[in-house]
Enzyme design. Structure first.
Site, PDB file in Angstrom:
ATOM      1  N   VAL A 132       0.842  -1.202   0.000  1.00 42.97           N
ATOM      2  CA  VAL A 132       0.000   0.000   0.000  1.00 42.97           C
ATOM      3  C   VAL A 132       0.877   1.253   0.000  1.00 42.97           C
ATOM      4  CG1 VAL A 132      -1.782   1.294   1.223  1.00 42.97           C
ATOM      5  CG2 VAL A 132      -1.853  -1.212   1.204  1.00 42.97           C
ATOM      6  N   LYS A 133       0.650   2.079  -1.000  1.00 45.55           N
ATOM      7  CA  LYS A 133       1.450   3.294  -1.178  1.00 45.55           C
ATOM      8  C   LYS A 133       0.758   4.459  -0.484  1.00 45.55           C
ATOM      9  CE  LYS A 133       4.039   5.256  -5.089  1.00 45.55           C
ATOM     10  NZ  LYS A 133       4.040   5.306  -6.574  1.00 45.55           N
TER      11      LYS A 133
END
Length: 217
Positions: free
Chosen positions: A86-87
């Site tokens: 997850v960015k």
């Protein structure tokens, strides 16, 4: 150093993967939009397709800017595939979200990093990766490669397990310099990766070999 490709274009991902050197993919909303992909379900399906193509970490970016929204989005993204990272943007609530993700077994890539102080906060919160934007730092008149040197030294001294993911790569020389500076990962456009293949002496040498080979035909 690991090689990621920075794109949402499936043909480019496939071409890089066929080289046999690809370790992962990074994307963002701008890259998705460039490919004409819009709407939550379409984006989720695209991430799933990429995960099925590449056996490596795939960064999928949240678009919320508040803690609750980032956590909700991140949980959905992480559920797509085990390779999803997850960015999260380097903002106050982003650091809080990274800490939550870290404590709940969800890996993260902290993006939009432009200083050592920002990277330290992300590493302290438990980010899997930090993404300093080398090209954009250079554009602002500072030295992006020097930041990679700085982070490599700090992380080594402090024992941070967070990996340095050099982003905003503009050319093949950036890749080489990042490797020299101690980056763990370099995420690049396909052109920059393919640029590493090129050297005029290689072309001249190959032409000579092929010319000489004709003499034995």
């Amino acid at each position: 150093m690991k090689f990621f490709i920075d794109t949402a274009n499936l043909n480019q991902i496939r071409e890089a993967n066929e080289l046999g050197i690809l370790d992962g993919v990074t994307t963002n909303p701008s890259l998705m939009a460039k490919e004409g992909i819009s709407g939550e379900q379409a984006v989720m399906n695209h991430y799933k397709t990429i995960c099925e193509m590449v056996d490596g970490d795939i960064s999928a970016e949240v678009i919320s800017t508040d803690f609750e929204g980032m956590v909700a989005e991140g949980k959905k993204l992480a559920a797509i595939h085990e390779n999803i990272v997850v960015k999260v943007p380097l903002i106050k609530d982003g650091i809080k979200a990274i800490k939550w993700f870290s404590e709940n077994g969800i890996r993260t890539n902290c993006t939009l990093i432009f200083s050592a102080g920002q990277a330290i906060l992300a590493a302290k919160a438990g980010a899997t990766y930090v993404s300093p934007f080398i090209g954009r730092i250079d554009d602002s008149g500072w030295d992006g490669i020097e930041l990679i040197h700085q982070l490599s030294n700090i992380f080594s001294i402090q024992g941070f397990k967070t990996e340095i993911l050099a982003a905003s790569i503009r050319n093949p020389n950036h890749i080489i310099k990042c490797a020299e500076a101690g980056a763990d990962v370099c995420t690049c456009p396909l052109d920059s990766i393919l640029g590493l293949l090129k050297h005029p002496l290689t072309d001249i040498g190959l032409a000579k070999f092929l010319e000489d080979a004709k003499k034995f035909a």
